[in-house]
Scaffold this active site. Sequence first.
Site, PDB file in Angstrom:
ATOM      1  N   ARG A  25       0.840  -1.201   0.000  1.00 55.50           N
ATOM      2  CA  ARG A  25       0.000   0.000   0.000  1.00 55.50           C
ATOM      3  C   ARG A  25       0.869   1.243   0.000  1.00 55.50           C
ATOM      4  NH1 ARG A  25      -1.523   3.930   3.026  1.00 55.50           N
ATOM      5  NH2 ARG A  25      -0.233   3.175   4.766  1.00 55.50           N
ATOM      6  N   GLN A  26       0.400   2.262  -0.711  1.00 58.99           N
ATOM      7  CA  GLN A  26       0.971   3.599  -0.645  1.00 58.99           C
ATOM      8  C   GLN A  26      -0.182   4.583  -0.483  1.00 58.99           C
ATOM      9  OE1 GLN A  26       3.609   3.019  -4.256  1.00 58.99           O
ATOM     10  NE2 GLN A  26       4.957   4.326  -3.038  1.00 58.99           N
ATOM     11  N   SER A  27       0.058   5.703   0.210  1.00 61.49           N
ATOM     12  CA  SER A  27      -1.040   6.554   0.688  1.00 61.49           C
ATOM     13  C   SER A  27      -1.716   7.339  -0.407  1.00 61.49           C
ATOM     14  CB  SER A  27      -0.521   7.511   1.776  1.00 61.49           C
ATOM     15  OG  SER A  27      -0.041   6.776   2.880  1.00 61.49           O
ATOM     16  N   THR A  28      -0.985   7.815  -1.394  1.00 63.02           N
ATOM     17  CA  THR A  28      -1.566   8.685  -2.423  1.00 63.02           C
ATOM     18  C   THR A  28      -1.154   8.207  -3.809  1.00 63.02           C
ATOM     19  OG1 THR A  28       0.320  10.214  -2.396  1.00 63.02           O
ATOM     20  CG2 THR A  28      -1.478  10.663  -0.844  1.00 63.02           C
ATOM     21  N   GLN A  31       2.353   9.296  -4.697  1.00 63.07           N
ATOM     22  CA  GLN A  31       3.401   8.412  -4.222  1.00 63.07           C
ATOM     23  C   GLN A  31       3.561   7.199  -5.128  1.00 63.07           C
ATOM     24  OE1 GLN A  31       2.533   7.380  -0.179  1.00 63.07           O
ATOM     25  NE2 GLN A  31       3.044   9.402   0.642  1.00 63.07           N
TER      26      GLN A  31
END
Length: 717
Positions: A25-28, A31
Site C-alpha cells: 500500500r501507498q497513501s496517495t 506516491q
Amino acid sequence: MSASQGPPGKVGREHTDRMAVVYVRQSTRRQVLEHTESARVQYALVDRAVALGWAASRVKVIDADLGMSAASAQGRPGFAELVSEVGLGHVGIVLGVEVSRLARSGRDWYQLMELCALAGTLLGDSDGIYDPAQYNDRLLLGLKGTMSEAELHLIKQRMAAGRLAKAQRGELFFSVPTGYVLRPSGEVVKDADEQVQAVIALIFELFDELGTINAVLAYLVEHRIELGIRVREGPDQGELVWRRPNRMTLTNILHNPIYAGIYAYGRSGVDHRKKVPGRPFTGRVTVPIQQWRVVLPERLPAYISAQQYERNLERMAANRARSESVGAARDGRALLAGVIRCGRCGHRMIIQYHRRGDDALHNYVCVREYADRGGPRCQQLAGPCVDAHVTERLLEMIAPAALEVSLHAAEQIESDRARLEKLWRQRLERAAYATDRARRQYQLAEPENRLVVRQLERDWEQALAELESLREDHDRFLAGRPLLLSAAEREQIRALAADLPALWHADTTSNADRKQLLRTIIEAVTVTVHGESEQVTAQITWAGGHTTSGDLVRPVARLEQLSYYPCLAELVLQLDDAGLTSAQIADRLNAEGLRPPKRFATFGAQAIRDLVRRLRTTTDQPGRTWPQRRPPGRNAWWSAALARELAMPPVTLYNWIRRGWVTAHQEPGTRLWIVTADAAEIDRLRALRALPHGYHNRRRWQQQNPPHRSDEPPTTS
C-alpha cells in the site's frame, strides 16, 4: 538474537501449510507515480516469505490499496480481502514493510491483531516476526500501532498548522473562481479578458435588479450570454473557454466572498457522518460565516463592495421558502405571500389555494397555534379583498412619483440596452480576432503541406461563418432593441406611468413583478379580524418604518356573522310587520347599503323570505301567516321543516342531501325536497349536527367500522 525477532522456531509447519500474504500500500496516487522505490521494496517481501519457508506459489500479493490512505478501513478493498482471508484461517503470515502499511487507525489495527491471534496468524515487518498470541509480541505490536497512529496525527497537525499559517497571510490558494487568475507567483488578479470581467459584473448587477438566481439565469440564457472559464487541468490548462451558465455556478459566484475583495479560509468543513467510503471528497458541509477561520477584507481585487456582498447573502437567505424568511416572489395570485401577518398572535399567515368553478381563489390563514399546539386557528380571511385594499393604498402612495418613475424606467431601459450592446461588441471583437487568427495560420502554412492546409482552410471558413452569423444576430438585436428610445416609446412610458392602475392590472405585468414592487415599498401587512364579523383592520408598515391603518370588508359565510346583523334583523321584522313584500324589503335593504354575506351585491326576495321565517321561529314573534303545505307523509319531512327541527340552516341540510348523508327525494314538478327520517334518524342527525366544525373534512384513521355509505361520515353511536 534480538527480542523483536523472537525465539527460533516461531514459524511452524502449521503456518507454512497456509499461504503467506504480502500487503502492499501507498497513501496517495502521487506516491505511486513518484515513489517507485517504496513499491519495489514492498513487492520484494515475496522473496522474504520464500526464505521463511513458504513456496512461491503459496505467496499472495494484495495491492488493491495502492494510492489509498490507511487512516480508515472504509474504502480499502485490499484490507477487507486481507481481513477476510485471515478470518477464514487461510493465512499463515502477513508481511508488510511496517505496521503503518496495514492500518494507521488504532481500532482497525487492534481488530486485525486480535483476529490474527485467534486464527494463529503471524505478523511480520522489516524488524522481525511476531505472534499476536504471545504477550511480549502483542505488547510490542500494540506499541507500534499506537506510534503509527500518533505519527499520522502529527503529520496531519503539522500540515494543518502550515495551511493555517499560510491562510492567515492570505496566500493559501488551491484554485480561484471564474473572473480571477492565479499567477505563478501566487498573486491573484482579475482575468485580463474584458468580456470575462463584464459578464461577472453583469451577474451582480442583474441580481441586484432582479433579486433571484433563477431570474438572473433566465436573463443570461435569453440573451445567450456565456461565462468565460479558465481550464484548470489537461493539455489546454489556462485556456479560456465559454460555457453556458447554470444555477450552481451562479450560486457559487454570489456566495463567494472573493468577489468582494475578501480573503476567506474555512468556509467549509467535513462531517464524518456524511462521508461515503471510497470517496474522499464527500461529507463536505458549509460553515456559517461567523465560524470562518480566516477573514481578511480588502486583500483581493473586488467586483463588488463588502456591503453589497452582505446584501446579496441576506437576499438569498430571504428567498428561501422557510418560515423565518419572506421567500422569493412567485407567480401565485396571493400578492401578500410572505409579508402578511396575523394581528392576534403576530405570526406570519400562510396561503391556502382553492378553486371555485374556473376561478383559482386563495385565503390567508393563521395556523401557527393549530400546528404547534393543536389549538384553534387564529383567523382566516379571503385573499382578494386584502390584496385589493393593499394594492389601492400602494398605488396611492406611489402616484406622486409617476413622472420620476417614467424617467427612471426610460433610463433603465436605455442602460440595459447599452449594457447588452457592450457585450455584443466584445463578442464580435472576439469572433473577428479568431477569424483573423485562422486566416494568418492558413497564410503562414506551406502550400505543399496539403494535409495541414486543408484543415486550416476549413477552420478559417468556419470562423468566417461564425462571424457572419454573429453579425446577423447583432443586426436583429439592434432592430428589435435600438440603443436609444424613440419619441413614441418615451411617450408610451410616460402614459403608462401616469396611469399606474392600468399598468398594475395589465396582462403583461406578472404576479411576480407585482409582488416584487410591493415588497420593495411595503415591509409587512398586519390584519386583524373583528371577532367573526366582516370587519377587518389592516395595518401597513411601509419601507422606512411608517405605518398606516385602514378598514376593509371580507366575505363571511352566514348572516349572523355580519356586524350589523342585529340592526338588519330588527329592520326586516319591522318592514315585514308593516306589510311590505319580500321584494320591497330587499329593495329597501339594498337602498340603505346593506349587503348579504359572501359579499353578494344585493339581497333577493327568496333570501328575505327565508330570513323572515327563521327570525319568526327563533324569536317567537308572531307575524303574517304563511301558507302551510300539507304534511308529506309519515316519517317524512319537508327539508325546511326538518332544518327548523334540527335548528340548523337549510343550506346545511341541503348539503347533507347532496352528499347522501340523509335519505331524501325531490317532489315531482317542484324544487322541494322530502326527507325520510323517523325518531332514530332524527337522533342520529342531531348527533351529526353536534360534531365540531370541520370534523367532516378530517379523515378519522382510528375508525374501525366503515360507514354504511361510502361518502357518509362516521356514525356517532
